[in-house]
Design an enzyme around this catalytic site. Structure first.
Site, PDB file in Angstrom:
ATOM      1  N   LYS A  49     100.665  -8.837   4.141  1.00  0.00           N
ATOM      2  CA  LYS A  49     101.308  -9.866   4.962  1.00  0.00           C
ATOM      3  C   LYS A  49     102.809  -9.893   4.684  1.00  0.00           C
ATOM      4  CE  LYS A  49     100.457 -14.743   6.190  1.00  0.00           C
ATOM      5  NZ  LYS A  49      99.584 -15.906   5.892  1.00  0.00           N
ATOM      6  N   SER A  61      97.645 -18.300   9.678  1.00  0.00           N
ATOM      7  CA  SER A  61      98.930 -17.651   9.886  1.00  0.00           C
ATOM      8  C   SER A  61      98.881 -16.136   9.695  1.00  0.00           C
ATOM      9  CB  SER A  61      99.970 -18.254   8.928  1.00  0.00           C
ATOM     10  OG  SER A  61      99.627 -17.971   7.569  1.00  0.00           O
ATOM     11  N   SER A 112      94.580 -19.917   6.495  1.00  0.00           N
ATOM     12  CA  SER A 112      95.294 -18.805   7.122  1.00  0.00           C
ATOM     13  C   SER A 112      94.670 -17.439   6.943  1.00  0.00           C
ATOM     14  CB  SER A 112      96.748 -18.765   6.635  1.00  0.00           C
ATOM     15  OG  SER A 112      97.469 -19.854   7.170  1.00  0.00           O
TER      16      SER A 112
END
Length: 445
Positions: free
Chosen positions: A77, A153, A177
């Site tokens: 990420k 997210s 997330s």
């Protein structure tokens, strides 16, 4: 079905494929102009990935194989430090920040395990939404329907796995997330007990709630990557026999306002578990109804995010996503007394809920109350806020109560993806993964 880490590790060991081939295939999918690669990845490490793949193949020929992740393409990420690179966290506001001096520990652990890092994935700016929308780098389309959001997210993380641009992905989970995008994209996502995995070198959202977990194609894949993140021996927990297990379904809070598709899939999954000998019991947890009031002033995310962002907002506030900016600014109004009250309320709620849920092997619920919203549905501030709340509501319970949880696909073929969440007590991670190995094939549509 997308291949698992264990399948590919077996292929590599038998010489049926090479890391170079797996990595080239992943990079080709990322670069495909007809695919989602340009929106899924903020950075692609093409040359480094190919060099790592070649090194992995050479080491394998010499009999050196660090573990099952050796030679496997993975994504990370875009909020993890990578040595020599500026960490953007899905934003433009950090583009003038100093490059990282070293890899985040979780990134270093992936490299040490032999994983091939193909790129850094897109995300909700500063990890502050469950929708997965990003105005700066585009929004990757949901693999089930490209007109829908991928959830957030860890948006790019989920799409990278579902679209075979990576075999597994590093995500973070502060309010869901990892589990939200896994649920709405139809893959598996695991949120560990937060303290098991270090968050150093990762741009924080809420240091009280942040956790780092894997998104992948199977529970076994998640167990392997989770062990790497936690620097633990890589042992996939044995499946836990289903007969005799007790699962509790909270009557309050998490079952409100369910989309009919979600409700139908979850009830079907519960019936399938009962048929295998699991006791699925509805349990009164009115304590969960206290969560909105406890977090009414913004909670840990707003207060702790504002503390981190205060100076950056003063300098670059105009460059923030205007759907994220006001959520961070809520923390400005919280006093030190409010924050101390919040700490006490959390500790108290954890104690009271655990007194009830300790009687069950796990608490189960739909991962998200709704299926993936369309891009149109989140195009206005009002639509975004409503859908974001519904996507996040159930998963935030696990973060606030300091638990571990896994999201498993439970939709039938042709249906929009729906997640089935299995939540355990703090530090029950291995047992939850063992139960999930048995539950996954039963609830999987």
């Amino acid at each position: 079905m997308n291949p698992t880490i264990q399948q590919l590790a077996s292929d590599l060991a038998a010489g049926r494929t090479t890391s170079r081939k797996l990595t080239e295939d992943a990079l080709q999918r990322i670069a495909d102009p007809a695919g989602e690669g340009s929106r899924t990845f903020i950075k692609v490490y093409r040359e480094q990935a190919l060099a790592a793949a070649d090194a992995s193949d050479s080491l394998r020929k010499a009999g050196i194989v660090p573990g099952p992740l050796a030679g496997i393409p993975v994504s990370i990420k875009n909020l993890c430090d990578v040595a020599g690179e500026t960490t953007l966290s899905g934003s433009r506001a950090l583009d003038d920040a100093q490059p990282a001096l070293q890899d985040a520990p979780v990134v270093a652990r992936l490299r040490a395990a032999g994983a091939v890092i193909v790129g850094s994935t897109n995300m909700s700016e500063f990890a502050f939404s469950g929708v997965g929308f990003n105005p700066h780098y585009g929004t990757p389309g949901n693999p089930a329907d490209r007109k829908r959001v991928p959830g957030g997210s860890s948006a790019g993380a989920a799409v990278s796995v579902a679209d075979r641009m990576a075999v597994a992905a590093l995500g973070t989970d502060t309010g869901g997330s990892v589990r939200i995008p896994a649920a709405v994209c139809g893959i598996v996502g695991f949120k560990p007990t937060a303290r098991r995995v270090p968050i150093d070198g990762v741009v924080p959202l809420s240091t009280s709630l942040d956790s780092i977990g894997p998104l992948a194609n199977s529970v076994e894949c998640c167990a392997i990557v989770d062990a790497v993140f936690a620097a633990e021996p890589i042992v996939v927990p044995e499946p836990v026999p289903l007969a005799g297990l007790r699962f509790g379904v909270p009557r309050q809070f998490v079952m409100d306002e369910l989309d009919p598709v979600v409700e139908t899939a979850f009830e079907r999954a519960c019936r399938a578990l009962v048929a295998k000998g699991v006791a699925v019991e509805h349990v009164d947890l009115p304590q969960l109804n206290e969560l909105p009031a406890i977090n009414a002033k913004g909670g840990f995310a707003a207060s702790e995010a504002f503390a981190w962002h205060q100076k950056l907002i003063a300098r670059r506030g105009k460059d923030y996503d205007q759907l994220v900016y006001p959520r961070i600014m809520r923390g400005k109004e919280m006093s030190a007394a409010d924050y101390i009250d919040l700490l006490a309320a959390r500790a108290d709620l954890i104690k009271r809920v655990s007194a009830i849920t300790a009687n069950y092997d796990a608490v189960i619920m739909p991962t998200c109350a709704v299926t993936a919203p369309t891009l149109d549905e989140v195009s206005t501030p009002e639509g975004f806020t409503k859908k974001n709340m519904l996507l996040l509501r159930n998963t935030t319970v696990g973060n606030f109560l300091d638990r571990c949880a896994v999201s498993l696909p439970c939709h039938a073929a042709g249906e929009l993806p729906v997640g089935f969440m299995l939540m355990g007590e703090a530090m029950a991670d291995k047992r939850v993964l063992g139960m999930a190995r048995s539950v996954a094939p039963v609830v999987g549509g």
